[in-house]
Write an enzyme that holds these catalytic residues in place. Structure first.
Site, PDB file in Angstrom:
ATOM      1  N   GLY A  41       0.773  -1.250   0.000  1.00 32.83           N
ATOM      2  CA  GLY A  41       0.000   0.000   0.000  1.00 32.83           C
ATOM      3  C   GLY A  41       0.797   1.288   0.000  1.00 32.83           C
ATOM      4  O   GLY A  41       0.366   2.289  -0.543  1.00 32.83           O
ATOM      5  N   ASP A  97       0.792   3.249   4.482  1.00 30.37           N
ATOM      6  CA  ASP A  97      -0.241   3.981   3.766  1.00 30.37           C
ATOM      7  C   ASP A  97      -1.303   4.532   4.719  1.00 30.37           C
ATOM      8  O   ASP A  97      -1.691   5.679   4.638  1.00 30.37           O
ATOM      9  CB  ASP A  97      -0.893   3.105   2.671  1.00 30.37           C
ATOM     10  CG  ASP A  97      -1.391   1.753   3.194  1.00 30.37           C
ATOM     11  OD1 ASP A  97      -1.180   1.427   4.385  1.00 30.37           O
ATOM     12  OD2 ASP A  97      -1.990   1.004   2.391  1.00 30.37           O
ATOM     13  N   ASP A 100      -5.222   2.163  10.641  1.00 30.22           N
ATOM     14  CA  ASP A 100      -6.669   2.002  10.817  1.00 30.22           C
ATOM     15  C   ASP A 100      -6.941   1.526  12.248  1.00 30.22           C
ATOM     16  O   ASP A 100      -7.075   2.331  13.160  1.00 30.22           O
ATOM     17  CB  ASP A 100      -7.170   1.019   9.747  1.00 30.22           C
ATOM     18  CG  ASP A 100      -8.665   0.798   9.753  1.00 30.22           C
ATOM     19  OD1 ASP A 100      -9.388   1.612  10.342  1.00 30.22           O
ATOM     20  OD2 ASP A 100      -9.122  -0.201   9.161  1.00 30.22           O
ATOM     21  N   GLY A 102      -4.801   0.002  14.017  1.00 24.87           N
ATOM     22  CA  GLY A 102      -3.530   0.188  14.719  1.00 24.87           C
ATOM     23  C   GLY A 102      -2.807  -1.125  15.009  1.00 24.87           C
ATOM     24  O   GLY A 102      -1.674  -1.122  15.473  1.00 24.87           O
ATOM     25  N   LYS A 128      -6.664   6.983  10.116  1.00 23.25           N
ATOM     26  CA  LYS A 128      -8.127   6.840  10.186  1.00 23.25           C
ATOM     27  C   LYS A 128      -8.517   6.476  11.607  1.00 23.25           C
ATOM     28  O   LYS A 128      -8.045   5.492  12.151  1.00 23.25           O
ATOM     29  CB  LYS A 128      -8.565   5.749   9.200  1.00 23.25           C
ATOM     30  CG  LYS A 128     -10.055   5.710   8.957  1.00 23.25           C
ATOM     31  CD  LYS A 128     -10.394   4.944   7.685  1.00 23.25           C
ATOM     32  CE  LYS A 128     -10.175   3.462   7.824  1.00 23.25           C
ATOM     33  NZ  LYS A 128     -10.538   2.748   6.572  1.00 23.25           N
ATOM     34  N   ASP A 156      -5.481  -0.121  -2.080  1.00 25.28           N
ATOM     35  CA  ASP A 156      -6.300  -0.952  -2.956  1.00 25.28           C
ATOM     36  C   ASP A 156      -7.577  -1.429  -2.291  1.00 25.28           C
ATOM     37  O   ASP A 156      -7.735  -1.388  -1.067  1.00 25.28           O
ATOM     38  CB  ASP A 156      -5.514  -2.197  -3.380  1.00 25.28           C
ATOM     39  CG  ASP A 156      -5.452  -3.238  -2.262  1.00 25.28           C
ATOM     40  OD1 ASP A 156      -5.058  -2.866  -1.132  1.00 25.28           O
ATOM     41  OD2 ASP A 156      -5.817  -4.402  -2.498  1.00 25.28           O
ATOM     42  N   ARG A 162      -5.002   0.958  -7.222  1.00 26.53           N
ATOM     43  CA  ARG A 162      -3.734   1.466  -6.679  1.00 26.53           C
ATOM     44  C   ARG A 162      -3.133   2.585  -7.534  1.00 26.53           C
ATOM     45  O   ARG A 162      -2.359   3.411  -7.056  1.00 26.53           O
ATOM     46  CB  ARG A 162      -2.697   0.337  -6.585  1.00 26.53           C
ATOM     47  CG  ARG A 162      -2.995  -0.729  -5.545  1.00 26.53           C
ATOM     48  CD  ARG A 162      -1.749  -1.585  -5.328  1.00 26.53           C
ATOM     49  NE  ARG A 162      -2.040  -2.857  -4.679  1.00 26.53           N
ATOM     50  CZ  ARG A 162      -2.097  -3.047  -3.365  1.00 26.53           C
ATOM     51  NH1 ARG A 162      -1.907  -2.035  -2.554  1.00 26.53           N
ATOM     52  NH2 ARG A 162      -2.357  -4.231  -2.849  1.00 26.53           N
TER      53      ARG A 162
HETATM   54  P1  IMP Z   1      -4.643  -1.661  10.666  1.00 30.97           P
HETATM   55  O1  IMP Z   1      -6.095  -1.935  10.856  1.00 30.97           O
HETATM   56  O2  IMP Z   1      -4.237  -0.348  11.300  1.00 30.97           O
HETATM   57  O3  IMP Z   1      -3.795  -2.813  11.159  1.00 30.97           O
HETATM   58  O4  IMP Z   1      -4.393  -1.485   9.119  1.00 30.97           O
HETATM   59  C1  IMP Z   1      -3.905  -2.527   8.357  1.00 30.97           C
HETATM   60  C2  IMP Z   1      -3.882  -2.272   6.888  1.00 30.97           C
HETATM   61  O5  IMP Z   1      -5.207  -2.359   6.388  1.00 30.97           O
HETATM   62  C3  IMP Z   1      -3.381  -0.914   6.399  1.00 30.97           C
HETATM   63  O6  IMP Z   1      -1.992  -0.772   6.371  1.00 30.97           O
HETATM   64  C4  IMP Z   1      -3.952  -0.941   4.995  1.00 30.97           C
HETATM   65  O7  IMP Z   1      -3.095  -1.665   4.139  1.00 30.97           O
HETATM   66  C5  IMP Z   1      -5.281  -1.656   5.200  1.00 30.97           C
HETATM   67  N1  IMP Z   1      -6.370  -0.661   5.275  1.00 30.97           N
HETATM   68  C6  IMP Z   1      -6.984  -0.157   6.360  1.00 30.97           C
HETATM   69  N2  IMP Z   1      -7.921   0.749   6.024  1.00 30.97           N
HETATM   70  C7  IMP Z   1      -7.881   0.831   4.669  1.00 30.97           C
HETATM   71  C8  IMP Z   1      -8.605   1.601   3.703  1.00 30.97           C
HETATM   72  O8  IMP Z   1      -9.467   2.435   3.996  1.00 30.97           O
HETATM   73  N3  IMP Z   1      -8.275   1.385   2.396  1.00 30.97           N
HETATM   74  C9  IMP Z   1      -7.311   0.507   1.998  1.00 30.97           C
HETATM   75  N4  IMP Z   1      -6.611  -0.226   2.863  1.00 30.97           N
HETATM   76  C10 IMP Z   1      -6.895  -0.074   4.194  1.00 30.97           C
HETATM   77 MG    MG Z   2      -0.685  -1.117   4.722  1.00 33.77          MG
END
Ligand code: IMP
Ligand code: MG
Length: 172
Positions: A41, A97, A100, A102, A128, A156, A162
């Site tokens: 990403g 990227d 979300d 975390g 986010k 993506d 992308r």
């Molecule tokens: P986490 O939930 O913080 O562990 O995020 C994990 C991964 O989910 C991120 O690095 C992104 O690759 C993917 N991701 C989370 N939210 C989005 C989104 O809104 N669009 C695309 N990918 C996302």
């Molecule tokens: Mg990612």
């Protein structure tokens, strides 16, 4: 078929990336810096960021995989592909990227922290907040989003979108 609604235009991204590169360069001036790209990403963001740096960072790449365990409702993280660089006594900047929930970033920080870096910081194009479950500090943040699933500029949905220059919200 999905509808795409632009939330950040390409010009705004480029301007912000330029500012971040300046901010990061100033912060690490005179010090060695290892910038780590979290694939896939972050690949466009990382390339643009590195291109605009005023200092000369070492770069490396890693890939994570995560899967939900339906039974326990926990998320299991795994390093699908690790960096080659030695982290010991270096300033490490993880570039992703989007942060979300975390979980990914918390996992990555803990794995890299065990390797004895001088410092670890996080740079994320997007932060986010709606679904945050882990308290991770984003030291260098491009843009904050409250909610929504976004694509473009490296991000993506099922390996699509992308290539887009801007960030778009994906609406079903
Ligand atoms: P986490 O939930 O913080 O562990 O995020 C994990 C991964 O989910 C991120 O690095 C992104 O690759 C993917 N991701 C989370 N939210 C989005 C989104 O809104 N669009 C695309 N990918 C996302
Ligand atoms: Mg990612």
């Amino acid at each position: 078929m999905h509808k795409l609604i632009q939330v950040i235009p390409p010009e705004e991204i480029q301007k912000r990336v330029w500012e971040l590169a300046k901010e990061i360069s100033d912060r690490y001036a005179g010090e060695p810096l290892l910038m780590i790209c979290v694939l896939k990403g972050a690949f466009l963001f990382f390339a643009d960021l590195v291109k605009h740096m005023h200092i000369d960072p070492e770069v490396d790449f890693l890939r994570l995989s995560s899967y939900k365990q339906q039974t326990s409702r926990t998320t299991t993280m795994e390093m699908l592909s690790d960096i080659c660089a030695n982290v010991a006594d270096k300033n490490v900047l993880i570039v992703d990227d989007i942060v979300d929930t975390g979980h990914s970033m918390q996992y990555l920080k803990s794995v890299l922290a065990e390797r004895g870096p001088r410092s670890i910081a996080v740079c994320s194009l997007l932060n986010k907040r709606e679904r945050r479950e882990r308290d991770v500090l984003v030291d260098f943040c491009g843009f904050t989003l409250e909610k929504g699933f976004v694509v473009g500029y490296g991000l993506d949905y099922a390996e699509q979108y992308r290539h887009l220059g801007g960030i778009f919200e994906l609406v079903p």
